[in-house]
Scaffold this motif. Structure first.
Motif, PDB file in Angstrom:
ATOM      1  N   SER A 105      -4.484   0.513  -1.994  1.00  0.00           N
ATOM      2  CA  SER A 105      -5.000   1.893  -2.095  1.00  0.00           C
ATOM      3  C   SER A 105      -6.015   2.175  -0.994  1.00  0.00           C
ATOM      4  O   SER A 105      -5.992   3.239  -0.358  1.00  0.00           O
ATOM      5  CB  SER A 105      -5.630   2.093  -3.471  1.00  0.00           C
ATOM      6  N   LEU A 106      -6.897   1.199  -0.773  1.00  0.00           N
ATOM      7  CA  LEU A 106      -7.913   1.380   0.253  1.00  0.00           C
ATOM      8  C   LEU A 106      -7.285   1.453   1.639  1.00  0.00           C
ATOM      9  O   LEU A 106      -7.721   2.240   2.503  1.00  0.00           O
ATOM     10  CB  LEU A 106      -8.915   0.231   0.184  1.00  0.00           C
ATOM     11  N   LEU A 107      -6.229   0.658   1.851  1.00  0.00           N
ATOM     12  CA  LEU A 107      -5.551   0.667   3.138  1.00  0.00           C
ATOM     13  C   LEU A 107      -4.853   2.006   3.386  1.00  0.00           C
ATOM     14  O   LEU A 107      -4.836   2.517   4.510  1.00  0.00           O
ATOM     15  CB  LEU A 107      -4.540  -0.483   3.189  1.00  0.00           C
ATOM     16  N   THR A 108      -4.309   2.590   2.313  1.00  0.00           N
ATOM     17  CA  THR A 108      -3.681   3.914   2.444  1.00  0.00           C
ATOM     18  C   THR A 108      -4.721   4.967   2.859  1.00  0.00           C
ATOM     19  O   THR A 108      -4.487   5.781   3.754  1.00  0.00           O
ATOM     20  CB  THR A 108      -3.023   4.319   1.126  1.00  0.00           C
ATOM     21  N   ASP A 109      -5.882   4.931   2.200  1.00  0.00           N
ATOM     22  CA  ASP A 109      -6.955   5.862   2.553  1.00  0.00           C
ATOM     23  C   ASP A 109      -7.456   5.602   3.973  1.00  0.00           C
ATOM     24  O   ASP A 109      -7.794   6.539   4.709  1.00  0.00           O
ATOM     25  CB  ASP A 109      -8.111   5.737   1.560  1.00  0.00           C
ATOM     26  N   PHE A 110      -7.481   4.319   4.323  1.00  0.00           N
ATOM     27  CA  PHE A 110      -7.948   3.935   5.654  1.00  0.00           C
ATOM     28  C   PHE A 110      -7.040   4.532   6.739  1.00  0.00           C
ATOM     29  O   PHE A 110      -7.507   5.091   7.731  1.00  0.00           O
ATOM     30  CB  PHE A 110      -7.969   2.405   5.730  1.00  0.00           C
ATOM     31  N   ARG A 111      -5.727   4.402   6.533  1.00  0.00           N
ATOM     32  CA  ARG A 111      -4.782   4.954   7.505  1.00  0.00           C
ATOM     33  C   ARG A 111      -4.860   6.484   7.569  1.00  0.00           C
ATOM     34  O   ARG A 111      -4.767   7.083   8.641  1.00  0.00           O
ATOM     35  CB  ARG A 111      -3.367   4.502   7.151  1.00  0.00           C
ATOM     36  N   ALA A 112      -5.022   7.111   6.400  1.00  0.00           N
ATOM     37  CA  ALA A 112      -5.150   8.579   6.380  1.00  0.00           C
ATOM     38  C   ALA A 112      -6.400   9.034   7.134  1.00  0.00           C
ATOM     39  O   ALA A 112      -6.381  10.038   7.866  1.00  0.00           O
ATOM     40  CB  ALA A 112      -5.188   9.075   4.935  1.00  0.00           C
ATOM     41  N   GLU A 113      -7.480   8.271   6.998  1.00  0.00           N
ATOM     42  CA  GLU A 113      -8.717   8.634   7.693  1.00  0.00           C
ATOM     43  C   GLU A 113      -8.563   8.437   9.194  1.00  0.00           C
ATOM     44  O   GLU A 113      -9.124   9.212   9.996  1.00  0.00           O
ATOM     45  CB  GLU A 113      -9.873   7.791   7.164  1.00  0.00           C
TER      46      GLU A 113
END
Length: 329
Positions: A105-113
């Motif tokens: 989940s954090l990696l998904t948010d990281f890529r979106a950011e």
């Protein structure tokens, strides 16, 4: 007899002293000059404020959001790094699964950011090159992190910890260095934008104060000079009128310019000249009448003397006829 002199009256609308601007046109030009000065000042101030607004918009829409986005990315990286350590030290598969779900989940948010940062900040070719380097560093870090996680899942904690301290740490530092470069560039841009906005606002203030001061000074100077000029010309006008009213028909109005006052002065000169010519003509007629009166008086005296002589002759003849009639009777 002396011939009568016919006076010649000069026309009041004589020659003009040239053509010039009227008082109304002078007022219109003065107001137009002030309007142009105020409008020019307003235009410069408006352009300067638009430039300041553009700089502020750039600061608010690009630079500051880019810094915030990079800070979010840094925080996510540190959190991902902490999850890797916790995954290595996890005691069972359930804890590892929970950590991996959190990591995903954090990696998904990281890529979106990262994509959001790209849309905000990446504009030039140089930025694009730096972004590509950052993505390569991110891929290398993610590959090493996946290797660490695989070793951790297999229970090889020692090799996972060694890899995490070695290659994974180096790829993390490279990634962090790339992100730090973007942060520093954004901070430099913030300083530049803030300095530009400050200078622009100061320039706008200087232009505004200078323009208003210049317009005020020009309006005061024009008003004072114009009032002094009108006062001088009206005083001269009144003075010459008084001299003419006192009987001085040699006065002339000069130096009044070519506007309405100048034309009135020219008409006054023509009026005084015409009055002088009329009075001179009337004086000539009076002198001629006096000469004719003296001639008639002399002629009357001579006629009276002649009539007296004729009367005496008639009386002498009457006496002679009377004596002759007595002698013959």
């Amino acid at each position: 007899m002396v011939a009568a002199v016919r006076p010649e009256i000069l026309p009041l609308a004589g020659r003009r002293n040239g053509r010039g601007l009227s008082l109304v046109k002078k007022l219109a030009l003065a107001f137009a000059a002030l309007i142009v000065l105020f409008a020019g000042t307003g235009a410069y101030v408006s352009a300067t404020l638009r430039q300041a607004h553009s700089g502020a918009s750039l600061l608010a829409d690009r630079t500051l959001p880019a810094i915030l986005s990079v800070q979010v990315i840094e925080g996510a990286m540190q959190e991902l790094r902490g999850l890797v350590y916790r995954h290595i030290l996890a005691k069972d598969d359930a804890e590892r699964a929970t950590l991996e779900a959190t990591e995903s989940s954090l990696l998904t948010d990281f890529r979106a950011e990262i994509e959001r940062f790209k849309e905000i900040w990446i504009k030039t070719d140089a930025d694009q090159q730096d972004y590509q380097k950052l993505m390569l560093a991110l891929v290398a870090y993610k590959a090493n992190q996946d290797r660490v996680l695989d070793l951790s899942r297999q229970g090889d904690v020692e090799r996972a910890a060694a890899l995490n301290r070695g290659a994974a740490e180096r790829s993390y530092q490279v990634l962090r260095k790339g992100i730090t470069g973007f942060v520093e560039a954004a901070r430099i841009q913030v300083v530049a934008d803030a300095s530009g906005i400050k200078q622009t606002v100061q320039s706008a203030q200087w232009l505004l104060f200078t323009g208003l001061g210049a317009a005020t000074a020009v309006s005061v100077a024009v008003s004072v000079l114009w009032s002094l000029s009108l006062r001088r010309r009206f005083s001269l006008f009144v003075s010459r009128f008084r001299q003419g009213a006192a009987g001085d028909l040699t006065v002339q109005l000069t130096g009044l310019g070519h506007d309405e006052l100048g034309r009135m002065g020219n008409d006054f000169n023509q009026l005084i000249t015409g009055m002088g010519a009329v009075i001179a003509s009337l004086k000539g007629v009076a002198d001629s009448s006096a000469q004719q009166g003296e001639f008639l008086a002399e002629h009357s005296r001579r006629l009276s003397s002649t009539m007296s002589g004729i009367d005496q002759t008639v009386q002498d003849l009457a006496g002679g006829f009377h004596q002759l009639s007595r002698q013959t009777g």
